[in-house]
Write an enzyme that holds these catalytic residues in place. Structure first.
Site, PDB file in Angstrom:
ATOM      1  N   ARG A 107      38.573  -8.798  11.337  1.00  0.00           N
ATOM      2  CA  ARG A 107      38.787  -7.478  12.258  1.00  0.00           C
ATOM      3  C   ARG A 107      37.700  -6.324  11.946  1.00  0.00           C
ATOM      4  NH1 ARG A 107      44.164  -8.591  11.814  1.00  0.00           N
ATOM      5  NH2 ARG A 107      44.864  -9.737  13.535  1.00  0.00           N
ATOM      6  N   LYS A 129      26.278  -1.865  19.672  1.00  0.00           N
ATOM      7  CA  LYS A 129      26.646  -3.086  20.507  1.00  0.00           C
ATOM      8  C   LYS A 129      26.333  -4.202  19.611  1.00  0.00           C
ATOM      9  CE  LYS A 129      26.042  -1.263  25.353  1.00  0.00           C
ATOM     10  NZ  LYS A 129      25.229  -1.275  26.495  1.00  0.00           N
ATOM     11  N   GLU A 171      10.723  -0.433  25.979  1.00  0.00           N
ATOM     12  CA  GLU A 171      12.044   0.304  25.747  1.00  0.00           C
ATOM     13  C   GLU A 171      11.647   1.816  25.150  1.00  0.00           C
ATOM     14  OE1 GLU A 171      15.003  -0.839  26.532  1.00  0.00           O
ATOM     15  OE2 GLU A 171      15.164  -2.922  26.544  1.00  0.00           O
ATOM     16  N   LYS A 213      18.005   7.275  21.356  1.00  0.00           N
ATOM     17  CA  LYS A 213      19.013   6.240  21.568  1.00  0.00           C
ATOM     18  C   LYS A 213      20.355   7.239  20.598  1.00  0.00           C
ATOM     19  CE  LYS A 213      20.969   2.105  21.704  1.00  0.00           C
ATOM     20  NZ  LYS A 213      20.718   0.676  22.008  1.00  0.00           N
ATOM     21  N   GLU A 223      29.750   3.712  26.645  1.00  0.00           N
ATOM     22  CA  GLU A 223      29.260   3.450  28.028  1.00  0.00           C
ATOM     23  C   GLU A 223      30.442   4.012  28.941  1.00  0.00           C
ATOM     24  OE1 GLU A 223      26.561   0.677  28.193  1.00  0.00           O
ATOM     25  OE2 GLU A 223      26.318   0.542  30.376  1.00  0.00           O
ATOM     26  N   ARG A 233      25.675   6.771  28.378  1.00  0.00           N
ATOM     27  CA  ARG A 233      24.850   5.641  27.754  1.00  0.00           C
ATOM     28  C   ARG A 233      24.313   4.816  28.814  1.00  0.00           C
ATOM     29  NH1 ARG A 233      26.407   2.089  22.313  1.00  0.00           N
ATOM     30  NH2 ARG A 233      24.542   0.677  22.384  1.00  0.00           N
ATOM     31  N   ASN A 237      20.134   1.876  30.200  1.00  0.00           N
ATOM     32  CA  ASN A 237      19.757   0.662  31.278  1.00  0.00           C
ATOM     33  C   ASN A 237      18.804   0.979  32.298  1.00  0.00           C
ATOM     34  OD1 ASN A 237      21.913  -0.294  30.272  1.00  0.00           O
ATOM     35  ND2 ASN A 237      23.636   0.168  31.617  1.00  0.00           N
ATOM     36  N   HIS A 240      16.844  -1.946  33.689  1.00  0.00           N
ATOM     37  CA  HIS A 240      17.457  -3.086  33.469  1.00  0.00           C
ATOM     38  C   HIS A 240      18.050  -3.748  34.560  1.00  0.00           C
ATOM     39  CE1 HIS A 240      16.659  -1.856  29.618  1.00  0.00           C
ATOM     40  NE2 HIS A 240      17.009  -2.506  28.912  1.00  0.00           N
ATOM     41  N   HIS A 244      17.041  -7.238  34.202  1.00  0.00           N
ATOM     42  CA  HIS A 244      17.808  -8.284  33.755  1.00  0.00           C
ATOM     43  C   HIS A 244      17.814  -9.745  34.938  1.00  0.00           C
ATOM     44  CE1 HIS A 244      20.804  -6.497  30.846  1.00  0.00           C
ATOM     45  NE2 HIS A 244      19.686  -6.753  30.363  1.00  0.00           N
ATOM     46  N   HIS A 256      12.207  -9.903  27.385  1.00  0.00           N
ATOM     47  CA  HIS A 256      13.152  -8.811  27.954  1.00  0.00           C
ATOM     48  C   HIS A 256      12.298  -7.664  28.475  1.00  0.00           C
ATOM     49  CE1 HIS A 256      16.701  -6.299  28.139  1.00  0.00           C
ATOM     50  NE2 HIS A 256      16.060  -5.343  27.185  1.00  0.00           N
TER      51      HIS A 256
HETATM   52  N1  GLY Z   1      20.503  -1.613  25.052  1.00  0.00           N
HETATM   53  C1  GLY Z   1      21.355  -0.581  25.670  1.00  0.00           C
HETATM   54  C2  GLY Z   1      22.220  -0.186  24.868  1.00  0.00           C
HETATM   55  O1  GLY Z   1      22.587  -0.129  23.758  1.00  0.00           O
HETATM   56  O2  GLY Z   1      23.207   0.625  25.579  1.00  0.00           O
END
Ligand code: GLY
Length: 351
Positions: A107, A129, A171, A213, A223, A233, A237, A240, A244, A256
Protein backbone atom coordinates in the site's frame (compact mmCIF):
# COMPACT_ATOMS: atom_id res chain seq x y z
CA UNK A 1 21.88 23.05 -8.72
CA UNK A 2 18.41 24.44 -8.04
CA UNK A 3 16.00 23.06 -5.48
CA UNK A 4 12.28 23.41 -6.08
CA UNK A 5 9.96 22.59 -3.22
CA UNK A 6 6.65 20.86 -3.86
CA UNK A 7 4.20 21.64 -1.07
CA UNK A 8 1.28 19.49 0.05
CA UNK A 9 0.46 16.75 2.55
CA UNK A 10 3.66 14.90 1.60
CA UNK A 11 6.09 17.66 0.60
CA UNK A 12 9.31 16.94 -1.26
CA UNK A 13 12.06 18.61 -3.26
CA UNK A 14 12.99 18.45 -6.92
CA UNK A 15 16.69 19.04 -7.60
CA UNK A 16 17.62 20.31 -11.06
CA UNK A 17 21.19 20.53 -12.38
CA UNK A 18 24.09 18.75 -14.00
CA UNK A 19 25.33 15.86 -11.84
CA UNK A 20 22.54 15.98 -9.23
CA UNK A 21 22.20 12.19 -9.41
CA UNK A 22 25.18 12.17 -7.05
CA UNK A 23 22.70 13.19 -4.37
CA UNK A 24 20.67 9.99 -4.75
CA UNK A 25 21.78 8.37 -1.50
CA UNK A 26 20.71 11.49 0.47
CA UNK A 27 17.19 11.17 -0.92
CA UNK A 28 16.90 7.41 -0.63
CA UNK A 29 17.87 7.79 3.00
CA UNK A 30 18.48 5.28 5.68
CA UNK A 31 17.07 2.14 4.12
CA UNK A 32 18.83 -1.17 3.61
CA UNK A 33 17.39 -2.28 0.32
CA UNK A 34 16.54 -0.49 -2.90
CA UNK A 35 14.43 -1.87 -5.76
CA UNK A 36 15.87 -0.21 -8.85
CA UNK A 37 13.19 0.03 -11.54
CA UNK A 38 14.99 1.02 -14.71
CA UNK A 39 14.82 0.87 -18.47
CA UNK A 40 17.54 -1.14 -20.26
CA UNK A 41 20.83 0.74 -20.29
CA UNK A 42 19.93 3.19 -17.54
CA UNK A 43 21.16 2.62 -14.02
CA UNK A 44 22.50 4.72 -11.18
CA UNK A 45 25.21 4.07 -8.61
CA UNK A 46 23.79 2.93 -5.28
CA UNK A 47 26.90 2.00 -3.27
CA UNK A 48 26.23 0.55 0.14
CA UNK A 49 22.67 -0.53 -0.66
CA UNK A 50 21.42 -4.04 -1.24
CA UNK A 51 20.01 -3.48 -4.75
CA UNK A 52 17.18 -5.53 -6.26
CA UNK A 53 17.51 -4.97 -10.01
CA UNK A 54 14.11 -4.61 -11.68
CA UNK A 55 14.87 -3.95 -15.32
CA UNK A 56 11.68 -3.25 -17.26
CA UNK A 57 11.02 -2.85 -21.01
CA UNK A 58 11.88 0.45 -22.61
CA UNK A 59 9.22 3.15 -23.00
CA UNK A 60 5.47 2.60 -22.98
CA UNK A 61 5.92 -1.20 -23.22
CA UNK A 62 6.71 -1.10 -19.46
CA UNK A 63 3.30 0.27 -18.55
CA UNK A 64 1.35 -2.99 -18.53
CA UNK A 65 -0.38 -5.02 -15.82
CA UNK A 66 1.95 -7.92 -16.69
CA UNK A 67 5.09 -5.86 -15.96
CA UNK A 68 3.59 -4.61 -12.68
CA UNK A 69 2.68 -8.18 -11.67
CA UNK A 70 6.22 -9.32 -12.48
CA UNK A 71 7.67 -6.54 -10.29
CA UNK A 72 5.31 -7.49 -7.44
CA UNK A 73 6.40 -11.15 -7.71
CA UNK A 74 10.07 -10.19 -7.56
CA UNK A 75 9.51 -7.85 -4.61
CA UNK A 76 7.62 -10.64 -2.85
CA UNK A 77 10.33 -13.22 -3.54
CA UNK A 78 12.94 -10.81 -2.16
CA UNK A 79 10.87 -10.11 0.97
CA UNK A 80 10.81 -6.38 0.19
CA UNK A 81 9.44 -4.47 3.18
CA UNK A 82 7.95 -1.10 3.96
CA UNK A 83 11.33 0.01 5.31
CA UNK A 84 12.88 -0.45 1.86
CA UNK A 85 12.67 2.03 -1.03
CA UNK A 86 12.09 2.09 -4.78
CA UNK A 87 14.24 4.15 -7.16
CA UNK A 88 13.06 4.68 -10.73
CA UNK A 89 15.46 5.63 -13.52
CA UNK A 90 14.26 6.28 -17.05
CA UNK A 91 11.81 8.25 -19.14
CA UNK A 92 8.27 9.19 -18.18
CA UNK A 93 6.94 5.70 -18.83
CA UNK A 94 9.50 4.14 -16.45
CA UNK A 95 8.81 6.63 -13.65
CA UNK A 96 5.02 6.18 -14.14
CA UNK A 97 5.35 2.39 -13.91
CA UNK A 98 7.89 2.39 -11.08
CA UNK A 99 5.81 4.94 -9.19
CA UNK A 100 2.79 2.68 -9.53
CA UNK A 101 4.73 -0.34 -8.25
CA UNK A 102 5.87 1.75 -5.25
CA UNK A 103 2.33 3.05 -4.69
CA UNK A 104 0.81 -0.42 -4.61
CA UNK A 105 3.45 -2.59 -2.92
CA UNK A 106 2.39 -2.91 0.74
CA UNK A 107 0.00 0.00 0.00
CA UNK A 108 2.86 2.36 -0.60
CA UNK A 109 6.63 2.49 -0.10
CA UNK A 110 9.14 5.31 -0.45
CA UNK A 111 10.08 6.18 -4.03
CA UNK A 112 12.69 8.50 -5.54
CA UNK A 113 12.47 9.33 -9.25
CA UNK A 114 15.46 9.96 -11.49
CA UNK A 115 13.89 11.00 -14.82
CA UNK A 116 16.26 10.77 -17.77
CA UNK A 117 14.07 12.39 -20.46
CA UNK A 118 12.94 16.00 -20.72
CA UNK A 119 9.28 14.91 -20.57
CA UNK A 120 10.02 12.94 -17.40
CA UNK A 121 11.76 15.92 -15.78
CA UNK A 122 9.20 18.61 -16.52
CA UNK A 123 6.05 16.51 -16.28
CA UNK A 124 5.86 12.79 -15.50
CA UNK A 125 8.15 12.50 -12.47
CA UNK A 126 6.78 15.53 -10.61
CA UNK A 127 3.30 15.65 -9.12
CA UNK A 128 2.68 12.13 -7.86
CA UNK A 129 0.65 10.71 -10.75
CA UNK A 130 1.57 7.07 -11.36
CA UNK A 131 -0.03 4.56 -13.66
CA UNK A 132 -0.16 2.00 -16.42
CA UNK A 133 -2.12 1.51 -19.65
CA UNK A 134 -4.91 -0.92 -20.54
CA UNK A 135 -6.24 -2.07 -23.91
CA UNK A 136 -8.72 0.81 -23.78
CA UNK A 137 -6.13 3.55 -23.48
CA UNK A 138 -3.14 5.12 -21.76
CA UNK A 139 -2.94 5.81 -18.01
CA UNK A 140 -6.36 4.36 -17.26
CA UNK A 141 -5.14 2.59 -14.10
CA UNK A 142 -3.09 4.44 -11.53
CA UNK A 143 -2.89 6.29 -8.27
CA UNK A 144 -1.45 9.40 -6.68
CA UNK A 145 1.73 8.57 -4.82
CA UNK A 146 4.10 11.41 -4.15
CA UNK A 147 7.82 10.70 -4.36
CA UNK A 148 10.25 11.36 -1.52
CA UNK A 149 12.27 13.40 -4.00
CA UNK A 150 13.05 13.87 -7.68
CA UNK A 151 16.51 14.32 -9.23
CA UNK A 152 16.47 16.00 -12.66
CA UNK A 153 20.05 15.48 -13.76
CA UNK A 154 20.43 17.56 -16.92
CA UNK A 155 23.45 15.50 -18.01
CA UNK A 156 21.04 12.78 -19.19
CA UNK A 157 19.67 15.16 -21.81
CA UNK A 158 22.98 15.09 -23.69
CA UNK A 159 22.32 11.55 -24.89
CA UNK A 160 18.58 11.92 -25.42
CA UNK A 161 17.55 11.47 -29.09
CA UNK A 162 16.77 14.86 -30.59
CA UNK A 163 13.13 13.96 -31.38
CA UNK A 164 12.60 13.14 -27.68
CA UNK A 165 14.09 16.45 -26.59
CA UNK A 166 11.94 18.40 -29.03
CA UNK A 167 8.85 16.46 -27.94
CA UNK A 168 9.55 17.25 -24.27
CA UNK A 169 9.83 20.93 -25.13
CA UNK A 170 6.11 20.94 -25.96
CA UNK A 171 5.36 20.52 -22.24
CA UNK A 172 7.84 23.31 -21.48
CA UNK A 173 6.06 25.66 -23.90
CA UNK A 174 2.76 24.60 -22.33
CA UNK A 175 4.02 25.85 -18.96
CA UNK A 176 4.91 29.12 -20.67
CA UNK A 177 1.43 29.70 -22.03
CA UNK A 178 -0.53 28.65 -18.94
CA UNK A 179 1.65 30.18 -16.24
CA UNK A 180 5.11 31.59 -17.00
CA UNK A 181 5.43 33.73 -20.17
CA UNK A 182 9.17 34.22 -19.47
CA UNK A 183 9.52 30.66 -20.82
CA UNK A 184 8.11 31.85 -24.16
CA UNK A 185 10.45 34.86 -24.20
CA UNK A 186 13.47 32.61 -23.60
CA UNK A 187 12.52 30.32 -26.50
CA UNK A 188 11.76 33.25 -28.81
CA UNK A 189 15.06 34.89 -28.03
CA UNK A 190 17.12 31.83 -28.97
CA UNK A 191 15.30 28.66 -30.07
CA UNK A 192 18.58 26.91 -30.88
CA UNK A 193 19.76 27.38 -27.27
CA UNK A 194 16.52 25.81 -26.06
CA UNK A 195 17.39 22.79 -28.21
CA UNK A 196 20.95 22.55 -26.86
CA UNK A 197 21.14 20.07 -23.94
CA UNK A 198 24.26 21.73 -22.56
CA UNK A 199 22.87 25.27 -22.59
CA UNK A 200 21.99 27.41 -19.59
CA UNK A 201 18.82 28.34 -21.44
CA UNK A 202 17.55 24.77 -21.39
CA UNK A 203 18.49 24.47 -17.70
CA UNK A 204 16.43 27.58 -16.96
CA UNK A 205 13.53 26.26 -19.04
CA UNK A 206 13.53 23.00 -17.05
CA UNK A 207 13.69 24.88 -13.73
CA UNK A 208 10.87 27.23 -14.68
CA UNK A 209 8.67 24.37 -15.95
CA UNK A 210 9.23 22.30 -12.80
CA UNK A 211 8.38 25.40 -10.76
CA UNK A 212 5.10 25.83 -12.67
CA UNK A 213 4.21 22.20 -12.12
CA UNK A 214 5.21 22.32 -8.44
CA UNK A 215 3.01 25.34 -7.83
CA UNK A 216 0.01 23.78 -9.55
CA UNK A 217 0.19 20.35 -7.90
CA UNK A 218 1.02 21.92 -4.53
CA UNK A 219 -2.45 23.46 -4.58
CA UNK A 220 -4.47 20.77 -6.39
CA UNK A 221 -2.67 17.43 -6.25
CA UNK A 222 -5.71 15.33 -7.11
CA UNK A 223 -7.06 17.53 -9.89
CA UNK A 224 -10.28 18.10 -7.98
CA UNK A 225 -10.28 21.82 -8.81
CA UNK A 226 -8.38 24.94 -7.96
CA UNK A 227 -9.73 28.24 -6.74
CA UNK A 228 -12.16 30.83 -8.14
CA UNK A 229 -9.27 32.34 -10.04
CA UNK A 230 -7.54 29.21 -11.27
CA UNK A 231 -8.82 25.88 -12.63
CA UNK A 232 -6.16 23.92 -10.69
CA UNK A 233 -4.18 20.93 -11.96
CA UNK A 234 -6.41 20.66 -15.00
CA UNK A 235 -4.39 23.53 -16.57
CA UNK A 236 -1.61 21.00 -17.15
CA UNK A 237 -3.95 19.43 -19.69
CA UNK A 238 -3.56 22.48 -21.95
CA UNK A 239 -3.47 21.10 -25.51
CA UNK A 240 -4.08 17.56 -24.25
CA UNK A 241 -7.77 17.06 -25.08
CA UNK A 242 -7.19 17.11 -28.83
CA UNK A 243 -3.56 16.03 -28.34
CA UNK A 244 -4.53 12.71 -26.76
CA UNK A 245 -7.01 12.04 -29.54
CA UNK A 246 -4.38 12.81 -32.21
CA UNK A 247 -1.86 10.59 -30.42
CA UNK A 248 -4.33 7.70 -30.29
CA UNK A 249 -5.76 8.07 -33.81
CA UNK A 250 -2.21 8.30 -35.22
CA UNK A 251 -1.52 4.89 -33.68
CA UNK A 252 1.07 6.61 -31.45
CA UNK A 253 3.23 7.43 -34.48
CA UNK A 254 3.33 10.96 -33.09
CA UNK A 255 5.26 11.41 -29.85
CA UNK A 256 3.19 12.69 -26.92
CA UNK A 257 4.68 16.18 -27.10
CA UNK A 258 4.19 16.39 -30.87
CA UNK A 259 0.50 15.59 -30.47
CA UNK A 260 0.18 18.07 -27.58
CA UNK A 261 1.83 20.71 -29.78
CA UNK A 262 -0.91 20.23 -32.39
CA UNK A 263 -3.43 20.30 -29.53
CA UNK A 264 -2.09 23.64 -28.26
CA UNK A 265 -2.27 25.20 -31.74
CA UNK A 266 -5.84 23.88 -31.83
CA UNK A 267 -6.99 25.34 -28.49
CA UNK A 268 -5.37 28.66 -29.35
CA UNK A 269 -7.53 28.78 -32.46
CA UNK A 270 -10.56 27.55 -30.50
CA UNK A 271 -10.17 30.37 -27.96
CA UNK A 272 -9.59 32.92 -30.73
CA UNK A 273 -12.70 31.83 -32.63
CA UNK A 274 -14.70 31.87 -29.38
CA UNK A 275 -13.72 35.53 -28.96
CA UNK A 276 -11.76 34.78 -25.78
CA UNK A 277 -8.16 35.21 -26.99
CA UNK A 278 -6.52 37.97 -29.02
CA UNK A 279 -5.03 37.20 -32.45
CA UNK A 280 -1.46 37.95 -31.37
CA UNK A 281 -1.39 35.52 -28.44
CA UNK A 282 -3.16 32.88 -30.50
CA UNK A 283 -0.64 33.27 -33.34
CA UNK A 284 2.27 33.11 -30.89
CA UNK A 285 1.50 29.42 -30.32
CA UNK A 286 2.39 28.28 -33.85
CA UNK A 287 5.39 30.64 -33.93
CA UNK A 288 6.98 29.40 -30.68
CA UNK A 289 6.19 25.72 -31.23
CA UNK A 290 7.25 25.88 -34.89
CA UNK A 291 10.58 27.51 -33.97
CA UNK A 292 11.43 24.36 -32.00
CA UNK A 293 10.49 22.04 -34.86
CA UNK A 294 7.20 20.98 -33.27
CA UNK A 295 4.15 20.34 -35.49
CA UNK A 296 1.26 22.81 -35.31
CA UNK A 297 -0.97 21.26 -37.93
CA UNK A 298 -2.07 17.71 -38.63
CA UNK A 299 -4.52 16.18 -41.04
CA UNK A 300 -4.15 12.47 -40.36
CA UNK A 301 -7.81 11.93 -39.45
CA UNK A 302 -11.24 13.43 -39.98
CA UNK A 303 -12.63 15.75 -37.35
CA UNK A 304 -15.48 13.27 -36.68
CA UNK A 305 -13.00 10.52 -35.83
CA UNK A 306 -11.13 12.81 -33.43
CA UNK A 307 -14.35 14.00 -31.83
CA UNK A 308 -15.43 10.40 -31.18
CA UNK A 309 -12.12 9.69 -29.44
CA UNK A 310 -12.24 12.94 -27.42
CA UNK A 311 -15.70 12.05 -26.15
CA UNK A 312 -14.48 8.83 -24.54
CA UNK A 313 -11.13 10.19 -23.31
CA UNK A 314 -10.58 10.38 -19.59
CA UNK A 315 -10.23 14.14 -19.89
CA UNK A 316 -13.96 14.28 -20.70
CA UNK A 317 -16.14 14.30 -17.58
CA UNK A 318 -19.28 12.27 -18.11
CA UNK A 319 -20.73 13.58 -21.33
CA UNK A 320 -18.95 16.93 -20.98
CA UNK A 321 -16.05 17.73 -23.25
CA UNK A 322 -13.56 20.06 -21.54
CA UNK A 323 -10.80 22.19 -23.04
CA UNK A 324 -8.32 24.32 -21.14
CA UNK A 325 -8.12 27.58 -23.11
CA UNK A 326 -6.56 30.98 -22.51
CA UNK A 327 -8.28 34.29 -21.97
CA UNK A 328 -4.84 35.87 -22.22
CA UNK A 329 -1.25 34.90 -21.50
CA UNK A 330 -1.09 32.86 -18.28
CA UNK A 331 -4.85 33.23 -17.82
CA UNK A 332 -6.16 29.68 -18.26
CA UNK A 333 -9.85 28.80 -17.95
CA UNK A 334 -11.88 25.70 -18.76
CA UNK A 335 -14.20 25.82 -21.74
CA UNK A 336 -16.92 23.19 -21.31
CA UNK A 337 -18.81 21.75 -24.24
CA UNK A 338 -18.14 24.32 -26.93
CA UNK A 339 -20.43 23.95 -29.95
CA UNK A 340 -19.53 21.30 -32.50
CA UNK A 341 -19.41 24.02 -35.13
CA UNK A 342 -16.72 25.90 -33.18
CA UNK A 343 -14.75 22.71 -32.56
CA UNK A 344 -14.89 21.82 -36.23
CA UNK A 345 -13.87 25.31 -37.42
CA UNK A 346 -10.83 25.29 -35.10
CA UNK A 347 -9.81 21.90 -36.50
CA UNK A 348 -10.10 23.20 -40.04
CA UNK A 349 -7.63 25.92 -39.10
CA UNK A 350 -4.98 23.41 -37.97
CA UNK A 351 -5.52 20.62 -40.51
N1 GLY B 1 0.66 15.42 -16.81
C1 GLY B 1 -0.38 16.19 -16.27
C2 GLY B 1 -0.42 16.14 -14.79
O1 GLY B 1 0.54 15.73 -14.16
O2 GLY B 1 -1.41 16.49 -14.23
Amino acid sequence: MTTIHVAGAAPYDVEVGHGVVERLADLVGDVRRVALVHAPGTTVPLPGYDVLDLEVPDGEAAKTAAVVADCWERLGAAGFTRSDAVVTVGGGATTDLGGFVAATWLRGVRVVHVPTSLLGMVDAAVGGKTGIDTGAGKNLVGSFHEPAGVLCDLSYLRTLPSRELVSGLAEVVKCGFVADPEILALVEKDPSAALDPASEVLAELVERSVRVKAEVVGVDLRETGGTDRHPGREVLNYGHTLGHAVEKVSGYSLRHGEAVSVGMAYVAELARLAGMLDDETAGRHAAVLGSLGLPTSWSGASFDDLLAVMRVDKKARGATLRFVVLEGLARPVVLSDPSEELLRSAYEAVS
